[in-house]
Design an enzyme around this catalytic site. Structure first.
Site, PDB file in Angstrom:
ATOM      1  N   LYS A 190      52.958  51.116  69.074  1.00 43.54           N
ATOM      2  CA  LYS A 190      53.235  52.187  69.687  1.00 43.54           C
ATOM      3  C   LYS A 190      52.378  51.929  70.912  1.00 43.54           C
ATOM      4  O   LYS A 190      52.779  52.560  72.064  1.00 43.54           O
ATOM      5  CB  LYS A 190      52.837  53.493  69.106  1.00 43.54           C
ATOM      6  CG  LYS A 190      53.784  53.877  68.054  1.00 43.54           C
ATOM      7  CD  LYS A 190      53.952  55.491  67.864  1.00 43.54           C
ATOM      8  CE  LYS A 190      54.979  55.950  67.229  1.00 43.54           C
ATOM      9  NZ  LYS A 190      55.173  55.362  65.798  1.00 43.54           N
TER      10      LYS A 190
ATOM     11  N   SER B 111      49.893  63.265  65.414  1.00 49.25           N
ATOM     12  CA  SER B 111      48.611  63.506  64.938  1.00 49.25           C
ATOM     13  C   SER B 111      48.712  61.809  64.280  1.00 49.25           C
ATOM     14  O   SER B 111      47.704  61.367  63.521  1.00 49.25           O
ATOM     15  CB  SER B 111      48.650  64.097  63.442  1.00 49.25           C
ATOM     16  OG  SER B 111      49.872  64.146  62.796  1.00 49.25           O
TER      17      SER B 111
ATOM     18  N   GLU C 257      64.671  53.461  56.832  1.00 47.23           N
ATOM     19  CA  GLU C 257      63.878  54.809  56.783  1.00 47.23           C
ATOM     20  C   GLU C 257      63.603  55.162  55.166  1.00 47.23           C
ATOM     21  O   GLU C 257      64.020  54.601  54.155  1.00 47.23           O
ATOM     22  CB  GLU C 257      64.443  55.922  57.477  1.00 47.23           C
ATOM     23  CG  GLU C 257      66.121  55.977  56.928  1.00 47.23           C
ATOM     24  CD  GLU C 257      66.658  57.226  57.734  1.00 47.23           C
ATOM     25  OE1 GLU C 257      66.072  57.846  58.702  1.00 47.23           O
ATOM     26  OE2 GLU C 257      67.644  57.445  57.348  1.00 47.23           O
TER      27      GLU C 257
ATOM     28  N   GLY D 236      63.719  60.646  53.425  1.00 48.01           N
ATOM     29  CA  GLY D 236      64.038  61.217  54.789  1.00 48.01           C
ATOM     30  C   GLY D 236      64.952  60.124  55.507  1.00 48.01           C
ATOM     31  O   GLY D 236      64.811  59.745  56.372  1.00 48.01           O
TER      32      GLY D 236
ATOM     33  N   ASP E 182      67.617  60.923  57.453  1.00 46.33           N
ATOM     34  CA  ASP E 182      68.604  61.662  58.422  1.00 46.33           C
ATOM     35  C   ASP E 182      69.039  60.530  59.314  1.00 46.33           C
ATOM     36  O   ASP E 182      70.198  60.831  59.852  1.00 46.33           O
ATOM     37  CB  ASP E 182      67.436  62.589  59.432  1.00 46.33           C
ATOM     38  CG  ASP E 182      66.308  61.950  59.829  1.00 46.33           C
ATOM     39  OD1 ASP E 182      65.483  61.476  59.414  1.00 46.33           O
ATOM     40  OD2 ASP E 182      66.345  61.765  61.182  1.00 46.33           O
TER      41      ASP E 182
ATOM     42  N   SER F  44      55.518  47.099  61.606  1.00 46.19           N
ATOM     43  CA  SER F  44      55.255  47.928  62.690  1.00 46.19           C
ATOM     44  C   SER F  44      53.948  48.455  62.623  1.00 46.19           C
ATOM     45  O   SER F  44      53.493  48.926  63.949  1.00 46.19           O
ATOM     46  CB  SER F  44      56.064  49.157  62.459  1.00 46.19           C
ATOM     47  OG  SER F  44      56.225  49.806  61.529  1.00 46.19           O
TER      48      SER F  44
HETATM   49  C1  LIG Z   1      55.883  55.578  64.694  1.00 44.04           C
HETATM   50  C2  LIG Z   1      55.828  54.417  64.006  1.00 44.04           C
HETATM   51  C3  LIG Z   1      57.103  53.983  63.196  1.00 44.04           C
HETATM   52  C4  LIG Z   1      58.532  54.666  63.508  1.00 44.04           C
HETATM   53  O1  LIG Z   1      58.948  54.342  65.035  1.00 44.04           O
HETATM   54  P1  LIG Z   1      59.938  55.274  65.757  1.00 44.04           P
HETATM   55  O2  LIG Z   1      60.106  54.790  66.974  1.00 44.04           O
HETATM   56  O3  LIG Z   1      59.462  56.663  65.572  1.00 44.04           O
HETATM   57  O4  LIG Z   1      61.228  55.140  64.893  1.00 44.04           O
HETATM   58  C5  LIG Z   1      57.261  53.047  62.376  1.00 44.04           C
HETATM   59  N1  LIG Z   1      56.104  52.236  61.918  1.00 44.04           N
HETATM   60  C6  LIG Z   1      54.759  52.594  62.429  1.00 44.04           C
HETATM   61  C7  LIG Z   1      53.566  52.147  61.946  1.00 44.04           C
HETATM   62  C8  LIG Z   1      54.678  53.829  63.314  1.00 44.04           C
HETATM   63  O5  LIG Z   1      53.560  54.197  63.765  1.00 44.04           O
END
Ligand SMILES: *Cc1c(COP(=O)(O)O)cnc(C)c1O
Length: 324
Positions: A54, A79, A205, A209, A211, A305
């Site tokens: 992010k 959060s 996902e 969830g 969606d 991620s």
């Molecule tokens: C935010 C996040 C996601 C999902 O990302 P989106 O862009 O909302 O789809 C996946 N893994 C981690 C570790 C995140 O912080």
């Protein structure tokens, strides 16, 4: 008509991030290859600054502020990892950051966000409306809102992770990417479309969830109540307008993983690869192992991620056997 971001926006983001975001490693595991009878490439965004991809989207968005916007500052409500990403990117750019967090958000997350220099404003999620509060702060202080996923600059920034993965590995046959609100998946889709158009991209996902999967099937954005899942980074209630626009065009399909599969994947990363991956970060590998897609003999990319998980919680989860 929405103006969807493009691959050019992703490469522009990569130039802005150069030297500021880590170029995270792509790791291999002989055990993973054997398990999936494939060549598996893990893009380790758990080793990114602040512990998740992010930072890419947040920095790309903030670095395009005008001087007035910079002076007044940024606001967001989150959060989770987006709060820390905004706080860190804002500090690097000398922009004041205001983060709205629920009073009952984990103390560690609040501390981490404050530690990066963000001003945390708490609200009672049972009696106060965070959107109204954000709007009030926005107009009182002239702040700019950067949402966690549904913003072209955020999407373009997130896409740089998949872009780097493809640059490092060359063409892949399949790629698995965790999915919450879709910033990471839609950004990845822009990179895949440009660099490896024959690669099949799957969003993953939490089963509780789904969606995104429902939205893809229905052809419109489906809203659900906040899902109960260990994958707290993917507890979103719906995709965004921009993210859905790209996802419906460029993503092969959306599949799901159960919490038990996420815990198994967490344990695998800890034991076999010595990596701390948070539950949401495990979605891609869990689906590669369990979604029943044909991977034999293929070159498979898996996006890890993020790695932000409370260590006591981490130990509790990977220590438990037969988690249900
Ligand atoms: C935010 C996040 C996601 C999902 O990302 P989106 O862009 O909302 O789809 C996946 N893994 C981690 C570790 C995140 O912080």
């Amino acid at each position: 008509m929405l103006q969807l971001p493009t691959y050019d926006d992703v490469s522009a983001a990569a130039r802005r991030l150069h030297g500021l975001a880590h170029r995270t490693p792509v790791l291999r595991s002989a055990t993973a290859d054997r398990l999936l009878k494939a060549q598996v490439f893990f893009k380790c965004e758990n080793l990114q600054r602040m512990g998740a991809f992010k930072f890419r989207g947040a920095f790309n968005a903030l670095s395009q502020f005008t001087s007035e916007q910079r002076k007044a500052g940024v606001i967001t409500f989150s959060s989770g990892n987006h709060a820390q990403a905004i706080a860190l990117a804002a500090r690097l750019l000398g922009i004041p950051a205001t983060i709205l967090m629920p009073l009952d958000a984990p103390q560690a997350k609040m501390e981490a966000t404050r530690g990066y220099g963000g001003e945390v404003i708490t609200f009672d999620r049972y009696t106060q409306d965070r959107e109204a509060l954000a709007r009030q702060l926005l107009s009182d202080r002239g702040l700019t809102l950067i949402p966690p996923y549904d913003h072209p600059h955020v999407i373009a920034g997130q896409g740089t992770a998949a872009m780097e993965l493809l640059e490092d590995t060359g063409p892949l046959d399949v790629m698995f990417v965790p999915l919450g609100g879709g910033g990471l998946l839609s950004g990845s889709a822009l990179a895949v479309r440009a660099l490896a158009p024959q690669c099949k991209l799957y969003g993953v996902e939490p089963e509780a969830g789904d969606d995104g999967q429902q939205s893809l099937r229905k052809g419109e954005i489906v809203h659900i109540p906040t899902p109960s899942t260990l994958a707290d980074g993917a507890q979103t209630q719906h995709l965004g307008e921009y993210t859905f626009g790209v996802i419906r065009r460029d993503v092969q399909d959306i599949v799901t993983a159960t919490d038990a599969q996420l815990v198994d994947a967490m344990r695998f990363f800890a034991e076999r690869m010595k990596l701390v991956v948070e539950p949401t970060g495990c979605l891609g590998f869990a689906a590669a192992c369990h979604a029943g897609l044909p991977l034999e003999g293929k070159r498979v990319g898996v996006m890890l991620s993020g790695g932000n998980v409370d260590l006591a919680r981490f130990a509790q989860l990977i220590g438990s056997q037969g988690w249900a």
